[in-house]
Design a protein around this motif. Structure first.
Motif, PDB file in Angstrom:
ATOM      1  N   LEU A   3       0.652  -1.128  -0.141  1.00 44.40           N
ATOM      2  CA  LEU A   3       0.223  -0.042  -0.115  1.00 44.40           C
ATOM      3  C   LEU A   3       0.951   1.182   0.006  1.00 44.40           C
ATOM      4  N   PRO A   4       1.894   1.387   0.807  1.00 39.88           N
ATOM      5  CA  PRO A   4       2.625   2.656   0.778  1.00 39.88           C
ATOM      6  C   PRO A   4       3.226   2.848  -0.609  1.00 39.88           C
ATOM      7  N   TYR A   5       3.723   1.479  -1.337  1.00 36.83           N
ATOM      8  CA  TYR A   5       4.185   2.077  -2.543  1.00 36.83           C
ATOM      9  C   TYR A   5       3.206   2.393  -3.618  1.00 36.83           C
ATOM     10  N   LEU A   6       1.816   1.896  -3.427  1.00 37.43           N
ATOM     11  CA  LEU A   6       1.022   2.542  -4.411  1.00 37.43           C
ATOM     12  C   LEU A   6       0.688   3.839  -3.924  1.00 37.43           C
ATOM     13  N   GLU A   7       0.702   4.407  -2.539  1.00 37.46           N
ATOM     14  CA  GLU A   7       0.378   5.602  -2.415  1.00 37.46           C
ATOM     15  C   GLU A   7       1.621   6.684  -2.932  1.00 37.46           C
ATOM     16  N   ARG A   8       2.861   6.218  -2.914  1.00 39.25           N
ATOM     17  CA  ARG A   8       3.990   6.886  -3.419  1.00 39.25           C
ATOM     18  C   ARG A   8       3.915   7.142  -4.926  1.00 39.25           C
ATOM     19  N   LEU A   9       3.231   5.968  -5.651  1.00 44.60           N
ATOM     20  CA  LEU A   9       3.098   6.011  -6.913  1.00 44.60           C
ATOM     21  C   LEU A   9       2.129   7.146  -7.483  1.00 44.60           C
ATOM     22  N   ARG A  10       0.942   7.185  -6.692  1.00 45.46           N
ATOM     23  CA  ARG A  10       0.026   8.231  -6.980  1.00 45.46           C
ATOM     24  C   ARG A  10       0.488   9.363  -6.887  1.00 45.46           C
ATOM     25  N   ASP A  11       1.188   9.573  -5.804  1.00 45.39           N
ATOM     26  CA  ASP A  11       1.871  11.156  -5.633  1.00 45.39           C
ATOM     27  C   ASP A  11       3.004  11.362  -6.385  1.00 45.39           C
ATOM     28  N   THR A  12       3.679  10.486  -7.121  1.00 43.48           N
ATOM     29  CA  THR A  12       4.971  10.966  -7.915  1.00 43.48           C
ATOM     30  C   THR A  12       4.716  10.710  -9.357  1.00 43.48           C
ATOM     31  N   LEU A  13       3.837   9.986  -9.646  1.00 39.39           N
ATOM     32  CA  LEU A  13       3.650   9.864 -11.463  1.00 39.39           C
ATOM     33  C   LEU A  13       2.415  10.524 -11.931  1.00 39.39           C
TER      34      LEU A  13
END
Lengths: 367, 220
Positions: free
Chosen positions: A175-185
């Motif tokens: 989940l944290p990776y998905l959140e980073r994904l949402r916020d960076t890409l």
């Protein structure tokens, strides 16, 4: 039909199943496709990818992928697709799995806007690169699958319950990776899930489905707090509020998160001042009073206006409130007992004080 | 005797090569096509498994003879018939060994299902690209089994060869026929040599196949 958003319409039968959907979504952020199992969420996603073919229309930005006369085949659509099972190529190493789509995108003259190093960094894959895909854990495999999809330089990322096949532990890992994904890409994501907690944590917009049709669509908060939809009736009904970190009080270990109207105190240091944060308030953690509370251990008490109410079974009432003296702020849900409701004698439009017993935070958003 | 062994190996190598080239698309079609009549095709392919080789050989003989379609094909090469030629033997062997090659490859294609192909498509691979970079490598164990079985089965065939090939040294006289010949003419020593050789050969082939398959299976 030219525009910046995503327009989709699908109509037809897939086996025994009848699908008739039509929706628009913004061309950025995460759009959650939510509904009970078997409602057709996955079919919608597969139709968007071109993996299933029914009559319809699909336009991404101003690129038409499907209409009455054209159907662009899957391999010509710049999509990334993450399946429920990681489905890594068993005959290839992790590295070759990752670059499979990237190499083909490059050959087609695509721009390398999502570079290999960035994906490896973002998903924490560097220690996995030279391993055999068969020797990874479930969570690791899914991370590689997500990276593989991202590296194919998609203009649209489609994720079909990417966490459903994982155990609780691996879910929390991803989940944290998905959140980073949402916020960076800057890639629009369609995220299919039957788990409202995932949707609350990740989605910006929501398409609510039921029995092969669209029930509602719109910004996440609006749908969660709508008295007309089943979401507010769920036992785990909750609201998510997007705020900004104001400051951290190191003496008490509390972070002030500023909302549209008012602020919340959240335990723990949750990021630099100015960084956006999403907090979740469960309906059963909100109680209501006519007057501001005195002498209480509850940290968060905010004025709000009653918008609507709904009986939730014979003994409970769900109260829809809007924060602020004049109800100009975010919506919240309060689940209170029937007895309290009668004692307070509240009516829509009344001023109340919402006491929030617990506020949970999603992982820090990076910007 | 050396000539016979060489001819047998030649026949088996060519037959296996032809079978892999013809059998792969056929196996792919059988594994993927939604056509309702594909099982009828699969049955025709499987017929040599149950038919007595002499039945197959009899029909092939009619087919290959000067008045059959095979004869007309042979005319293009300036020959009168395909029967009793090496070419005819190759065609007969291909048909006879077909199920042993097609079935394992088809099974392998079916085993990995639709998913890897869908994944490849979403990653931008064309269907042909997908076939060569995903389907073929994933079906590797099936190809190995198919090739080995096809090869070994061709080396061991007797009935069909007897019917359509006869016993022409250097042209159609293969091992199994030679053994039969030696026994008929009471040359037990030579029969022993060839028969024993075949026994050892078959043992090694199957043992190698099983070992390699196990290793491939572990890697996948």
């Amino acid at each position: 039909m030219v525009g910046e958003g995503i327009t989709a319409r699908f109509e037809g039968s897939l086996g025994q199943f009848r699908l008739a959907v039509s929706f628009q979504a913004p061309n950025h952020g995460i759009t959650g496709l939510f509904g009970p199992s078997g409602c057709g969420k996955t079919s919608v996603l597969r139709c968007m990818a071109g993996l299933n073919r029914v009559r319809g229309y699909l336009c991404i930005g101003n690129d038409v992928w499907q209409d009455e006369n054209h159907f662009r085949p899957v391999h010509q659509r710049p999509i990334g697709y993450v399946f429920q099972e990681a489905s890594l190529f068993a005959h290839l190493s992790v590295r070759s799995n990752l670059t499979y789509g990237q190499r083909r995108a490059m050959k087609r003259g695509g721009s390398n806007s999502v570079p290999f190093e960035e994906v490896v960094e973002l998903l924490g894959l560097s220690s996995l690169l030279d391993r055999e895909s068969a020797h990874l854990s479930g969570g690791e495999r899914q991370r590689v699958a997500i990276g593989r999809a991202l590296l194919s330089q998609p203009r649209l990322l489609l994720m079909d319950e990417p966490l459903a096949a994982l155990d609780r532990f691996s879910k929390e890992e991803i989940l944290p990776y998905l959140e980073r994904l949402r916020d960076t890409l800057d890639i629009p994501v369609f995220y299919v899930s039957h788990d409202i907690a995932e949707v609350e944590r990740l989605a910006d917009n929501l398409v609510l489905m039921s029995a092969g049709a669209i029930q509602a669509m719109g910004p996440l908060g609006e749908l969660l707090s709508s008295p007309d939809l089943p979401l507010a009736r769920m036992p785990e009904a909750a609201m998510v509020l997007d705020g900004v970190v104001d400051r951290f009080d190191p003496v008490y270990g509390l972070t002030e998160v500023r909302l549209k109207v008012g602020q919340l105190l959240v335990s723990g240091n949750s990021g630099k001042p100015g960084s956006p944060r999403r907090v979740k308030v469960v309906a059963t953690d909100v109680s209501l009073g006519r007057h501001p509370p005195v002498d209480t251990s509850i940290l968060n008490s905010l004025p709000a206006r009653v918008r609507a109410f709904e009986f939730n079974g014979p003994h409970q009432v769900t109260v829809f409130i809007a924060l602020g003296e004049n109800g100009e702020g975010d919506s919240l849900l309060a689940r209170i007992s029937h007895k309290s409701w009668d004692t307070l004698g509240l009516q829509p439009g009344d001023l109340v004080h919402a006491r929030i017993k617990a506020v949970t935070l999603a992982e820090p958003r990076r910007h | 005797m050396g000539q016979t062994i060489l001819l047998t190996l030649q026949l088996a190598v060519i037959t296996t090569a032809v079978l892999l080239i013809v059998g792969t698309p056929l196996a792919w079609w059988l594994a993927r096509s939604p056509a309702w009549w594909k099982e009828a095709v699969a049955t025709v392919v499987a017929l040599p498994l149950v038919l007595p080789p002499t039945v197959l050989g009899f029909y092939l003989l009619l087919l290959f003879g000067p008045s059959g379609p095979g004869g007309r094909i042979a005319e293009w090469f300036g020959a009168k018939t395909l029967a009793f030629t090496f070419e005819g033997l190759v065609i007969g062997s291909v048909i006879y060994s077909m199920p042993f090659v097609v079935q394992p490859i088809r099974n392998a294609f079916e085993a990995f299902g639709q998913r890897p192909l869908e994944v490849a498509a979403t990653l931008g691979a064309t269907p042909i690209d997908t076939f060569f970079t995903v389907a073929l490598p994933l079906a590797r164990p099936g190809f190995l089994t198919g090739a080995v079985l096809g090869f070994a089965h061709t080396v061991g065939e007797f009935g069909v060869v007897l019917m359509i090939g006869g016993n022409i040294p250097g042209e159609t006289k293969v091992l199994s026929i030679a053994i039969f010949d030696y026994v008929e003419t009471l040359q037990w020593g030579k029969a022993h040599l060839l028969a024993g050789g075949m026994l050892v050969f078959s043992f090694i082939v199957i043992l190698t196949m099983m070992t390699v398959e196990k290793r491939l299976g572990r890697a996948a």
